[in-house]
Design a protein around this motif. Structure first.
Motif, short mmCIF file in Angstrom:
data_model
loop_
_atom_site.label_atom_id
_atom_site.label_comp_id
_atom_site.label_asym_id
_atom_site.label_seq_id
_atom_site.Cartn_x
_atom_site.Cartn_y
_atom_site.Cartn_z
N ASP A 22 17.38 4.45 -12.84
CA ASP A 22 17.87 4.47 -11.46
C ASP A 22 16.87 3.74 -10.57
OD1 ASP A 22 18.71 5.01 -8.90
OD2 ASP A 22 18.75 7.20 -9.11
N PRO A 23 17.28 2.64 -9.94
CA PRO A 23 16.32 1.90 -9.11
C PRO A 23 15.77 2.73 -7.95
CG PRO A 23 18.56 1.08 -8.80
CD PRO A 23 18.60 1.99 -9.98
N LYS A 24 16.55 3.70 -7.45
CA LYS A 24 16.05 4.54 -6.37
C LYS A 24 14.85 5.36 -6.84
CE LYS A 24 20.46 4.92 -3.93
NZ LYS A 24 21.56 5.82 -3.49
N ALA A 25 14.91 5.85 -8.08
CA ALA A 25 13.79 6.61 -8.64
C ALA A 25 12.57 5.72 -8.83
CB ALA A 25 14.20 7.25 -9.97
N ALA A 26 12.79 4.49 -9.24
CA ALA A 26 11.68 3.55 -9.43
C ALA A 26 11.02 3.22 -8.10
CB ALA A 26 12.18 2.28 -10.12
N VAL A 27 11.83 3.01 -7.07
CA VAL A 27 11.29 2.73 -5.73
C VAL A 27 10.47 3.92 -5.24
CG1 VAL A 27 11.89 2.36 -3.30
CG2 VAL A 27 13.08 1.08 -5.09
N ALA A 28 10.99 5.12 -5.43
CA ALA A 28 10.26 6.32 -5.02
C ALA A 28 8.93 6.44 -5.74
CB ALA A 28 11.12 7.56 -5.28
N ALA A 29 8.92 6.10 -7.03
CA ALA A 29 7.67 6.14 -7.80
C ALA A 29 6.68 5.10 -7.30
CB ALA A 29 7.97 5.92 -9.28
N ALA A 30 7.18 3.91 -6.96
CA ALA A 30 6.30 2.84 -6.47
C ALA A 30 5.71 3.18 -5.12
CB ALA A 30 7.08 1.53 -6.40
N GLN A 31 6.46 3.91 -4.30
CA GLN A 31 6.01 4.25 -2.96
C GLN A 31 5.22 5.56 -2.90
OE1 GLN A 31 9.57 4.32 -0.54
NE2 GLN A 31 9.77 2.09 -0.51
N SER A 32 5.20 6.30 -4.00
CA SER A 32 4.56 7.61 -4.00
C SER A 32 3.03 7.50 -3.96
CB SER A 32 4.96 8.37 -5.27
OG SER A 32 4.21 9.56 -5.40
N PRO A 33 2.37 8.39 -3.21
CA PRO A 33 0.91 8.45 -3.24
C PRO A 33 0.37 8.71 -4.64
CG PRO A 33 1.78 9.73 -1.39
CD PRO A 33 2.96 9.35 -2.24
N ALA A 34 1.21 9.27 -5.51
CA ALA A 34 0.78 9.55 -6.88
C ALA A 34 0.42 8.27 -7.63
CB ALA A 34 1.88 10.31 -7.63
N LEU A 35 1.09 7.16 -7.30
CA LEU A 35 0.76 5.89 -7.97
C LEU A 35 -0.63 5.43 -7.58
CD1 LEU A 35 1.53 3.52 -9.76
CD2 LEU A 35 2.63 2.44 -7.78
N VAL A 36 -1.00 5.61 -6.32
CA VAL A 36 -2.34 5.24 -5.87
C VAL A 36 -3.38 6.11 -6.59
CG1 VAL A 36 -3.90 5.04 -3.89
CG2 VAL A 36 -1.45 4.55 -3.61
N THR A 37 -3.08 7.40 -6.71
CA THR A 37 -3.99 8.31 -7.42
C THR A 37 -4.14 7.89 -8.88
OG1 THR A 37 -3.36 10.14 -5.97
CG2 THR A 37 -4.38 10.72 -8.07
N THR A 38 -3.01 7.58 -9.52
CA THR A 38 -3.04 7.15 -10.92
C THR A 38 -3.86 5.89 -11.09
OG1 THR A 38 -0.95 8.16 -11.59
CG2 THR A 38 -1.61 6.18 -12.77
N MET A 39 -3.63 4.89 -10.25
CA MET A 39 -4.35 3.64 -10.41
C MET A 39 -5.83 3.78 -10.05
SD MET A 39 -2.24 1.74 -11.87
CE MET A 39 -3.38 0.35 -11.98
N THR A 40 -6.15 4.74 -9.20
CA THR A 40 -7.56 5.04 -8.93
C THR A 40 -8.23 5.56 -10.19
OG1 THR A 40 -7.09 5.54 -6.61
CG2 THR A 40 -9.16 6.36 -7.50
N ARG A 41 -7.55 6.49 -10.86
CA ARG A 41 -8.09 7.03 -12.12
C ARG A 41 -8.22 5.94 -13.18
NH1 ARG A 41 -4.25 11.85 -11.41
NH2 ARG A 41 -5.58 13.56 -10.69
N VAL A 42 -7.19 5.11 -13.29
CA VAL A 42 -7.18 4.06 -14.31
C VAL A 42 -8.28 3.05 -14.06
CG1 VAL A 42 -5.85 2.11 -15.22
CG2 VAL A 42 -4.74 4.33 -14.90
N ARG A 43 -8.44 2.62 -12.81
CA ARG A 43 -9.47 1.60 -12.53
C ARG A 43 -10.87 2.18 -12.65
NH1 ARG A 43 -11.57 0.87 -6.58
NH2 ARG A 43 -11.75 3.07 -6.11
N ASP A 44 -11.06 3.45 -12.25
CA ASP A 44 -12.38 4.07 -12.39
C ASP A 44 -12.76 4.22 -13.86
OD1 ASP A 44 -12.52 4.17 -9.65
OD2 ASP A 44 -12.22 6.35 -9.50
N PHE A 45 -11.79 4.64 -14.69
CA PHE A 45 -12.03 4.74 -16.13
C PHE A 45 -12.34 3.37 -16.71
CE2 PHE A 45 -10.31 4.20 -20.41
CZ PHE A 45 -11.05 5.14 -21.12
N SER A 46 -11.53 2.37 -16.36
CA SER A 46 -11.71 1.02 -16.89
C SER A 46 -13.07 0.44 -16.52
CB SER A 46 -10.59 0.10 -16.38
OG SER A 46 -9.32 0.59 -16.77
#
Length: 367
Positions: free
Chosen positions: A295-319
């Motif tokens: 569902d593209p609406k679910a994908a848009v919501a995931a892209a706009q969610s603060p959770a994505l920023v949190t996830t990428m913070t964890r990923v980049r800090d680990f990397s």
């Protein structure tokens, strides 16, 4: 590994990650990477490698779905199989492919960290149990303390272990990692002296079936963190926005068809299984632990969610902590942009962008 399972992993391995990062850095040093001027064109190559969540792409070409969207936007889009996952990223980073399927961690640590300006056009899926932590003779994660853990170091397995330990109130110093190739991890885990491992499917399911083995943590415990994406060179996308529209159309047409529970949906999944070198039952079992954004609406919501920023913070800090940002002084060296104007890291050096605009067009019925 079962002969009816996809034969290629979607994750990069220790040596390949470091080597590719170094090559990317050298190749892109002194040039402007993806930000260089790109002229409008009509022919594009999109790379993919075998993984359950990426099989919609080759199926779409086989089934005529790609042609439908090519015709609408007067484009030629070739969906190119690359037999080795890391090589597909190498080819994209070198400019031989206009886009490629890859995991979020690898998008960051290979093209983006190497200086190639890259845009995530499609949030395709996330691992929802395709990756797991296994223990012998124990049923609780706490028993991992003090053990040696076999895994592919510097891969998403390593990241999953770090997150599992964090959730369990432990740290990486509480275990010892043993670098083990994905091709060898099943046989290694069968050895009596190996009592802990982290793996991904299809190896994970084979290892989990051994007597006395318990899965004590999985990617389902950190939903949305191990993301699979379709990325495109940023300058190419900017000069050719119809490519983004066509790719969104291809993706949502295909995944909505494949998840139907009628004869057409079943036939689509069976065709994808064949393309992956898997049996239909094996492929369906892997889909059960893969959360597809149908569902593209679910994908848009995931892209706009603060959770994505949190996830990428964890990923980049680990990397960064594992040396995957070659030559960088801090984790902020690689800028990451998100929908709504949020930037993580160096805003003057953004090389990874999450763009929800094409998914939003699909959600609004405007492609």
């Amino acid at each position: 590994m079962s002969t009816t399972s996809p034969a290629r992993p979607r994750r990069a391995t220790t040596g390949s990650l470091l080597a590719t990062a170094m090559v990317a850095t050298l190749a892109l040093a002194g040039c402007s990477g993806g930000s260089a001027p790109t002229t409008k064109k009509t022919e594009f190559n999109i790379g993919w490698s075998i993984y359950a969540g990426w099989m919609p792409w080759p199926y779409a070409q086989q089934a005529g779905i790609v042609k439908k969207w090519e015709d609408k936007y007067h484009l030629k889009i070739k969906i190119v199989q690359v037999n080795d996952y890391v090589e597909s990223i190498n080819q994209y980073t070198a400019g031989k492919l206009d886009g490629v399927t890859l995991a979020n961690m690898d998008a960051l640590t290979i093209p983006a960290a190497g200086g190639k300006d890259t845009t995530a056009v499609i949030l395709g899926d996330y691992s929802n149990g395709n990756d797991g932590v296994l223990l012998k003779g124990a049923t609780n994660l706490s028993a991992i303390k003090g053990r040696s853990v076999n895994l592919v170091e510097l891969s998403v397995s390593h990241y999953l272990l770090a997150r599992a330990l964090e959730k369990g109130g432990m740290g990486m110093t509480d275990v010892k990692t043993v670098n083990t190739a994905d091709a060898d991890i099943v046989s290694a885990f069968a050895s009596a002296d190996v009592t802990a491992a982290v793996a991904w499917n299809p190896q994970l399911s084979v290892m989990r079936a051994q007597p006395g083995v318990t899965q004590v943590f999985s990617s389902a415990d950190i939903p949305g963190e191990i993301l699979d994406l379709l990325v495109v060179d940023t300058a190419t996308l900017k000069a050719n926005p119809d490519l983004g529209k066509a790719l969104a159309g291809i993706w949502y047409d295909t995944v909505q068809l494949m998840m139907r529970q009628d004869a057409q949906g079943k036939a689509a999944r069976a065709a994808m299984a064949k393309l992956a070198g898997a049996g239909p039952e094996t492929f369906d079992s892997q889909l059960k632990t893969t959360f597809l954004y149908t569902d593209p609406k679910a994908a848009v919501a995931a892209a706009q969610s603060p959770a994505l920023v949190t996830t990428m913070t964890r990923v980049r800090d680990f990397s960064f902590s594992k040396g995957l940002f070659k030559g960088a002084a801090s984790a902020d060296a690689v800028g990451i942009a998100f929908p709504g104007g949020k930037t993580l890291g160096d805003a003057t050096h953004v090389t990874l962008r999450f763009d929800d605009s094409f998914m939003k067009l699909a959600a609004d019925g405007k492609i």
